[in-house]
Design a protein around this motif. Structure first.
Motif, mmCIF file in Angstrom:
data_model
loop_
_atom_site.group_PDB
_atom_site.id
_atom_site.type_symbol
_atom_site.label_atom_id
_atom_site.label_comp_id
_atom_site.label_asym_id
_atom_site.label_seq_id
_atom_site.Cartn_x
_atom_site.Cartn_y
_atom_site.Cartn_z
ATOM 1 N N ILE A 121 51.032 33.785 38.770
ATOM 2 C CA ILE A 121 49.592 33.981 38.969
ATOM 3 C C ILE A 121 48.947 32.675 39.422
ATOM 4 O O ILE A 121 48.974 31.667 38.714
ATOM 5 C CB ILE A 121 48.920 34.493 37.683
ATOM 6 C CG1 ILE A 121 49.580 35.781 37.210
ATOM 7 C CG2 ILE A 121 47.425 34.682 37.916
ATOM 8 C CD1 ILE A 121 49.547 36.923 38.215
ATOM 9 N N ALA A 122 48.346 32.715 40.616
ATOM 10 C CA ALA A 122 47.726 31.515 41.183
ATOM 11 C C ALA A 122 46.247 31.408 40.859
ATOM 12 O O ALA A 122 45.719 30.305 40.709
ATOM 13 C CB ALA A 122 47.918 31.509 42.697
ATOM 14 N N ASN A 123 45.548 32.537 40.763
ATOM 15 C CA ASN A 123 44.111 32.510 40.520
ATOM 16 C C ASN A 123 43.671 33.844 39.940
ATOM 17 O O ASN A 123 44.187 34.897 40.329
ATOM 18 C CB ASN A 123 43.342 32.252 41.823
ATOM 19 C CG ASN A 123 41.836 32.249 41.633
ATOM 20 O OD1 ASN A 123 41.189 33.289 41.625
ATOM 21 N ND2 ASN A 123 41.264 31.064 41.466
ATOM 22 N N VAL A 124 42.715 33.772 39.014
ATOM 23 C CA VAL A 124 42.049 34.966 38.491
ATOM 24 C C VAL A 124 40.550 34.757 38.648
ATOM 25 O O VAL A 124 39.999 33.786 38.116
ATOM 26 C CB VAL A 124 42.396 35.235 37.020
ATOM 27 C CG1 VAL A 124 41.666 36.480 36.519
ATOM 28 C CG2 VAL A 124 43.895 35.397 36.832
ATOM 29 N N SER A 125 39.893 35.638 39.373
ATOM 30 C CA SER A 125 38.454 35.527 39.621
ATOM 31 C C SER A 125 37.761 36.785 39.109
ATOM 32 O O SER A 125 38.060 37.891 39.566
ATOM 33 C CB SER A 125 38.182 35.340 41.120
ATOM 34 O OG SER A 125 38.701 34.111 41.583
ATOM 35 N N ALA A 126 36.863 36.593 38.157
ATOM 36 C CA ALA A 126 36.088 37.702 37.587
ATOM 37 C C ALA A 126 34.717 37.704 38.242
ATOM 38 O O ALA A 126 33.863 36.865 37.941
ATOM 39 C CB ALA A 126 35.963 37.537 36.074
ATOM 40 N N MET A 127 34.504 38.651 39.145
ATOM 41 C CA MET A 127 33.335 38.650 40.010
ATOM 42 C C MET A 127 32.350 39.716 39.536
ATOM 43 O O MET A 127 32.573 40.923 39.716
ATOM 44 C CB MET A 127 33.751 38.912 41.449
ATOM 45 C CG MET A 127 34.956 38.089 41.907
ATOM 46 S SD MET A 127 34.711 36.308 41.746
ATOM 47 C CE MET A 127 33.532 36.042 43.050
ATOM 48 N N ALA A 128 31.257 39.278 38.930
ATOM 49 C CA ALA A 128 30.296 40.226 38.351
ATOM 50 C C ALA A 128 29.437 40.895 39.405
ATOM 51 O O ALA A 128 28.932 41.998 39.198
ATOM 52 C CB ALA A 128 29.410 39.513 37.331
ATOM 53 N N GLY A 129 29.248 40.237 40.542
ATOM 54 C CA GLY A 129 28.455 40.829 41.609
ATOM 55 C C GLY A 129 26.974 40.522 41.492
ATOM 56 O O GLY A 129 26.522 39.808 40.595
#
Length: 270
Positions: free
Chosen positions: A232-240
């Motif tokens: 896993i290189a990146n985890v992005s939690a995008m709420a918007g």
């Protein structure tokens, strides 16, 4: 890897409120609208006026080895209404022509935001990344940095190699995310293949709940970071951004993995 890999630099960044007046060419020109060598000069300036991710990317690429920047155009505006479609079409056409003229390229970096609208498109960001991928082909690494208020579409994710989202609101880590994107770019230039996968849930959180010092959003972001490493290189939690009022609204997790899509899909779903 090329001795001095050629990396295209471009940008399109605005956070759009569906109910605000149309954002025009003048709005971009009064903020950031740069072409060619002026982009690199601004990125290397002591106090750049552009979003800090691009200076972070350029600085890290400068530090980590030889490379040849291929600066095309960076257009950034303050939050406003949907972008005038004629302006956006012209921007897209100019970027496409610039990419084609610059081929062959070893990579592409995009300074983004992800909550854009245009008067004729609910997904101008998707339009942009789809065009970039069409021009450079399937094997060239394409990296982008996004605001955590990005409204994410499958077209955005499917046309990127690595998706890097801010982790803080207020946004104090933008430069660091550009540095992260540069490190991923160097890894990709060394032969690593990245793939990104997304999961969207039917939840549109109000903006006032999206601070990240503490609370549920902070906990979700922290949980994602526990899994970064190895595959896993990146985890992005995008709420918007709720006020974009578009079909892309909805809390989205995007995971970038090394080599295999399955771990990215599983973690995004979890």
């Amino acid at each position: 890897m090329a001795a001095s890999p050629r990396i295209a630099l471009l940008g399109f960044a605005i956070e759009c409120n569906r109910f605000s007046p149309v954002t025009t060419q003048a709005d971009f020109e009064s903020d950031v609208d740069l072409r060619g060598d002026a982009i690199v000069a601004e990125a290397r300036a002591p106090a750049p006026g552009m979003l800090p991710d691009l200076p972070g990317f350029v600085t890290e690429m400068d530090k980590t080895g030889p490379w040849t920047p291929v600066p095309l155009r960076v257009a950034q505006a303050q939050p406003g209404g949907p972008v005038d479609q004629t302006y956006f079409n012209g921007l897209l056409a100019e970027l496409e022509a610039g990419l084609k003229a610059a081929l062959p390229l070893d990579g592409v970096y995009v300074s983004g935001h992800g909550a854009g609208l245009a008067t004729g498109s609910d997904d101008p960001d998707g339009d942009l990344y789809e065009m970039v991928r069409r021009v450079v082909g399937p094997d060239v690494p394409v990296m982008a940095v996004f605001d955590l208020h990005a409204n994410v579409s499958a077209r955005m994710v499917d046309n990127l190699s690595a998706f890097v989202g801010y982790r803080t609101n207020p946004h104090v880590d933008i430069r660091e995310r550009g540095v992260e994107a540069a490190r991923l770019m160097r890894e990709a230039l060394g032969g690593t293949r990245f793939v990104a996968a997304m999961t969207k849930i039917p939840l549109v959180p109000p903006t006032i709940t999206l601070l990240t010092r503490s609370g549920p959003y902070s906990e979700i972001i922290a949980e994602g970071q526990k899994h970064v490493g190895g595959a896993i290189a990146n985890v992005s939690a995008m709420a918007g951004f709720a006020y974009s009022d578009c079909p892309k609204n909805g809390f989205t997790v995007v995971v970038t993995a090394r080599g295999d899509r399955a771990p990215a899909e599983k973690l995004a779903g979890d």
